[in-house]
Design a protein around this motif. Structure first.
Motif, short mmCIF file in Angstrom:
data_model
loop_
_atom_site.label_atom_id
_atom_site.label_comp_id
_atom_site.label_asym_id
_atom_site.label_seq_id
_atom_site.Cartn_x
_atom_site.Cartn_y
_atom_site.Cartn_z
N ARG A 281 5.01 -5.75 1.97
CA ARG A 281 5.33 -7.07 1.44
C ARG A 281 4.16 -8.03 1.27
O ARG A 281 4.30 -9.02 0.58
CB ARG A 281 6.36 -7.76 2.37
CG ARG A 281 7.65 -7.00 2.57
CD ARG A 281 8.52 -7.00 1.35
NE ARG A 281 8.84 -8.37 0.91
CZ ARG A 281 9.39 -8.66 -0.25
NH1 ARG A 281 9.67 -7.69 -1.09
NH2 ARG A 281 9.65 -9.91 -0.58
N ARG B 297 0.68 -7.65 0.44
CA ARG B 297 -0.60 -7.32 -0.18
C ARG B 297 -1.08 -8.44 -1.12
O ARG B 297 -0.25 -9.16 -1.69
CB ARG B 297 -0.48 -6.00 -0.93
CG ARG B 297 -0.57 -4.80 0.02
CD ARG B 297 -0.13 -3.52 -0.63
NE ARG B 297 1.32 -3.55 -0.87
CZ ARG B 297 1.86 -3.35 -2.05
NH1 ARG B 297 1.12 -3.09 -3.09
NH2 ARG B 297 3.18 -3.41 -2.19
N ALA B 298 -2.37 -8.53 -1.28
CA ALA B 298 -2.95 -9.54 -2.16
C ALA B 298 -2.50 -9.29 -3.59
O ALA B 298 -2.15 -8.16 -3.94
CB ALA B 298 -4.47 -9.47 -2.07
N PRO B 299 -2.51 -10.34 -4.43
CA PRO B 299 -2.15 -10.13 -5.82
C PRO B 299 -3.03 -9.05 -6.45
O PRO B 299 -4.24 -8.99 -6.18
CB PRO B 299 -2.42 -11.50 -6.49
CG PRO B 299 -2.86 -12.43 -5.42
CD PRO B 299 -2.82 -11.74 -4.11
N GLY B 300 -2.44 -8.20 -7.23
CA GLY B 300 -3.21 -7.17 -7.91
C GLY B 300 -3.38 -5.91 -7.09
O GLY B 300 -3.79 -4.88 -7.62
N THR C 286 -7.64 -12.02 -6.10
CA THR C 286 -6.83 -11.10 -6.92
C THR C 286 -7.62 -9.80 -7.10
O THR C 286 -8.73 -9.82 -7.62
CB THR C 286 -6.53 -11.73 -8.28
OG1 THR C 286 -5.85 -12.96 -8.05
CG2 THR C 286 -5.66 -10.81 -9.12
#
Lengths: 315, 562
Positions: B194, B196-199, B534
């Motif tokens: 749930r 994780r960093a964007p991207g 990102t």
């Protein structure tokens, strides 16, 4: 010889291939030698099972040595020739993978291990040492003999093998009891393995066979000894305080010598059998019962032949 | 306290503040910062490594001569049982959870764990059951002494008849450990899925995160079986039930199924994160992308799946019927395939690299070579006929120490050195680290290599005394073991003194690629806080010249200025 880039020029792969070929050959030769030597790492083979187990073992050592030497040789090679210079902060070749290579090194190990699995199952079924296991009611008065299932192709037996904390007792079909297991050579002997307390392991390294003995069950087990001599029988499943003392000998004799022994033993009076733990426990009590808690050793069984505890064993 | 440079609220903050006085006190509180919890786990686990190691030293002292002359056999049995239990439940699991705490949030760019309080509670259960387990040395009758398998009926014999006995406390400790591990696993898995960093899609996650995920999935599936088995065992021991007692119609072999259904996968729970550490470190110190990243990542879950269906290979000699042996021979053999994929990928990564033999890399390469050996002996043990000869002998002891210490232990040391600057903000001493590696590698090899032959020749494991023909291997093994013990000195010296007065660590001392290296050393409480980068590339882009995240220069600069 710093790291070379094999890809760009056309001449290099040939040299690389030659190196790889030579290394593989060297690896194969070394592994062959190791596999040859590996039979010497095992005790003398003394049962019909031993040659099968030893051959499978040898095959595995050979393949294992080839892989181990190959991989660690590669690591050594990389460490020697792909080292960065002291102040070299640059990156290596940015190779991200190679699907063909990935598939190759998935398939080759798959084939190798499936061959090993096939071999292992084949050997395992050939040995067929393990017969059926039957449970009996410990409290309801039934006993191991009432449920025993004999090996139909046995030449001798059944021998009742009774394991306890911490001694062994063997009862032969004519009623003779002994502390050492006597067996006639080249006869498939059937055992009925039972335990009076906890799990024990029936293990004769020279026979390459081992079977846990489960309290509450009788296990039918068969072995054909092929070599005269005196071998260790060890308890291989941890059974409490004096576990390591729970060993005795197997004496494989010619059929005549075995028959003579059986006849002689039948005339012997019953005497307390081999039980080293009993003595050790007495020593402990006389020293003030120091150490951590243990159950009392079962009293030594009364046997016709208590054996020769100090006789040298071969394996 | 004379410091007036700090806002008093900062001093009361739950997380350590770099440079603030009395930082250390925070490590003894119910702290919810994953990085504090990570260090708590690791420090406590290393303490228990010393305890477990000390027990091993006494054992090897006993085994240096054939007769049981140093300690009573009952004491030896207690020592080996506690050695195994301490090493697994109080050293290995906690230390790997320490790595999970330090690395998962920082590697995926999360501010913290999904459930920080559950996380802290999971940690604080560890010292509690640690005390319970150590207390069992002092109850009448001594600690549990039936081995870490604790097979009934020998484990439930209870010679003194006391209600509180060593075995009782042992089961209690193991059950608590299970509770702690399940709480940890829920947390790690949720965080990975749930937060994780964007991207950062699944195929942009570092392999350590993949392996931690695969390992914690095993915990969730397997642990209930062990915990259930342990509770039934406790009832048999203390309340007169007969789940496993043959006298009441129970079946002792049933326990073995419960036990191994978890305890075989438990090995993968421990080794998978170490495969992750290997993947992280080999790429950094070879300056190359991971060879076949996707294969390596996915192989983790293939191992998870196969790991759940191989347990009966521990019971080939327990009276398992032929058909069952055959099935489990095949599954056990299959597990070599995904493992091989990983090993070959690491070798492929070394190929043509720019290898730097720092302390962590030495431990990785040593661990890798040891693992190949331990893996091969594992395959041998998976073939029933060979297992029936060498099972329950020192061959097995040698095999699993090659995996558990010589691979997992080495991977842990590698990880400690590699991430030490990141999480303490200090550089370790390279020279001491290399001494530590050399002593450990030579000692461990002397210790466990010869024991293979003792086992092949028929020396059973768990013995307090043995026949004189096994003496030579045991003398060498004991000398090796004492060397491994001595190796703890440069390690402790290094960790303590470099943490206290080592050179300040820059944010990215190894020039590594990964989100954690874009953070200051040590990272602030909430990692990237509101400014999560990102992710735009797959991990390990060494030599590819692509930035890992958008605005990479900004994050690099920010970390340097912090």
């Amino acid at each position: 010889m710093t790291s070379t880039t094999p890809r760009p020029s056309g001449g290099l792969p040939v040299r690389l291939l030659l190196i790889v070929l030579a290394a593989t050959l060297l690896d194969a030769l070394a592994s062959l030698q190791i596999a040859r030597a590996s039979l010497g790492w095992l005790p003398v083979p003394a049962s019909t099972a031993a040659p099968y187990v030893d051959q499978l073992f040898q095959l595995e050592v050979g393949i294992g040595a080839f892989i181990f030497l190959g991989c660690s040789g590669f690591v050594l090679w990389a460490v020697l020739f792909n080292r960065a210079e002291k102040y070299d902060e640059s990156d290596g070749l940015p190779i991200e993978g190679n699907t063909k290579l990935e598939i190759t090194w998935t398939l080759i190990p798959f084939v190798i291990v499936m061959v090993l699995a096939y071999q292992a199952i084949h050997v395992s079924e050939t040995l067929s040492a393990l017969g059926p296991k039957a449970k009996y009611d410990l409290e309801g008065g039934s006993n191991p003999v009432s449920v025993e299932q004999l090996d139909p192709i046995r030449n001798y037996g059944p021998i009742q093998v009774i394991s306890r904390q911490w001694n062994w007792e063997f009862i032969y079909p004519n009623g003779v009891r002994s502390s050492e297991l006597h067996l006639p050579i080249d006869q498939r002997a059937n055992f009925q393995l039972s335990s009076e307390d906890v799990i024990h392991g029936f293990y004769v390294p020279a026979f390459r066979l081992k079977q846990d003995i489960i309290p509450g069950s009788v296990i039918s087990y068969s072995i054909t000894p092929t070599r005269e001599g005196r071998y260790r029988l060890r308890d291989s499943q941890f059974s409490g305080a004096y576990f390591s003392q729970n060993q005795t000998d197997v004496v494989v004799q010619s059929q005549e010598a075995f028959a003579a022994w059986l006849e002689q033993a039948a005339r012997n009076p019953l005497v307390p059998g081999l039980s080293p733990a009993t003595q050790l426990y007495q020593d402990r009590l006389s020293k003030g019962d120091k150490g951590w808690a243990t159950v009392k050793p079962a009293p030594p069984p009364l046997v016709n032949d208590p054996g020769i505890p100090d006789a040298p064993h071969e394996a | 306290m004379t410091s007036t440079n700090y806002d008093p609220r900062v001093l009361k903050a739950l997380h350590p503040v770099p440079g603030a006085p009395d930082n250390w006190k925070r490590f003894f509180t119910f702290n919810t910062d994953a990085k504090v919890i990570g260090i708590q786990y690791i420090a406590l686990a290393l303490f228990f490594l010393l305890v477990g190691g000390l027990l091993a030293m006494v054992m090897r002292g006993e085994l240096i001569t054939p007769p049981a002359d140093l300690v009573d056999p009952t004491v030896y049995n207690g020592l080996y049982t506690m050695h195994g239990t301490v090493m697994l439940f109080l050293f290995l699991f906690p230390i790997l959870n320490g790595f999970n705490n330090l690395l998962i949030p920082t590697m995926i760019g999360a501010p913290d764990m999904a459930f920080p309080k559950v996380n802290a509670a999971a940690f604080w259960i560890v010292p509690v059951f640690g005390v319970v387990l150590l207390a069992s040395f002092f109850v009448p009758g001594g600690p549990a002494s039936a081995g870490w398998w604790s097979y009934p009926p020998v484990s439930i014999q209870n010679p003194l008849g006391h209600f509180i006995n060593g075995e009782f406390l042992w089961i209690l400790a193991v059950a608590l450990s299970g509770v702690s591990s399940i709480m940890g696993a829920v947390n790690f898995v949720t965080t990975i899925i749930r937060m994780r960093a964007p991207g950062m899609g699944f195929f942009r996650m570092p392999v350590f995160v993949w392996t931690a995920w695969a390992a914690q999935t095993l915990q969730l599936i397997g642990l209930p079986a062990l915990t259930g088995g342990a509770i039934m065992l406790l009832f048999d021991l203390s309340f007169g039930t007969s789940f496993f007692r043959p006298e009441g119609g129970g079946d002792p072999v049933l326990y073995q199924h419960f036990f191994w259904f978890y305890s075989h996968p438990a090995v993968y729970v421990m080794v998978l994160p170490v495969f992750g550490i290997f993947s992280e470190l080999i790429t950094v110190y070879s300056r190359k992308p991971l060879f076949g990243y996707k294969f390596v990542a996915l192989a983790s879950f293939v191992i998870t799946f196969l790991g759940l269906i191989v347990w009966v290979h521990h019971m080939f000699y327990s009276g398992t019927p032929q058909w069952m042996r055959n099935i489990f021979i095949v599954t056990t053999m299959l597990i070599a395939v995904p493992t091989g994929v990983k090993v070959f990928a690491w070798l492929g990564t070394l190929w043509g690299g720019k290898i730097r033999l720092t302390t962590p890399m030495l431990f990785v390469l040593g661990g890798l070579v040891n693992f190949i050996l331990g893996g091969i002996t594992g395959i041998m043990l998976g073939t029933a006929p060979v297992d029936i000869h060498v099972g329950n002998t020192y061959f097995v002891v040698a095999h699993f120490h090659y995996v558990i210490f010589n691979t997992i232990g080495f991977g842990i040391f590698a990880g400690i050195y590699h991430w030490f600057p990141k999480f303490t903000g200090r550089m370790y001493y390279e020279g001491l680290g290399k001494v530590h590696f050399l002593l450990t590698f030579i000692g461990a090899t002397l210790n466990w290599l010869p024991l293979h032959w003792a086992g092949l020749y028929g020396m059973p494991r768990r013995v307090a005394s043995y026949d004189p023909e096994f003496a030579i291997w045991n003398v060498v093994a004991s000398i090796g073991a004492f060397m491994v013990g001595v190796a703890a000195i440069p390690f402790i010296l290094n960790i303590v003194s470099s943490w206290a007065r080592g050179a300040k660590a820059p944010p990215n001392p190894w020039n590594a690629i990964g989100l954690e290296w874009l953070l200051p050393s040590p990272p602030p409480a909430e990692n990237f806080e509101d400014d999560v980068p990102t992710v735009i590339s797959a991990p390990y882009g060494y030599g590819l010249g692509q930035p890992l995240v958008e605005d990479e220069e900004y994050y690099v600069r920010r970390a340097l200025e912090a």
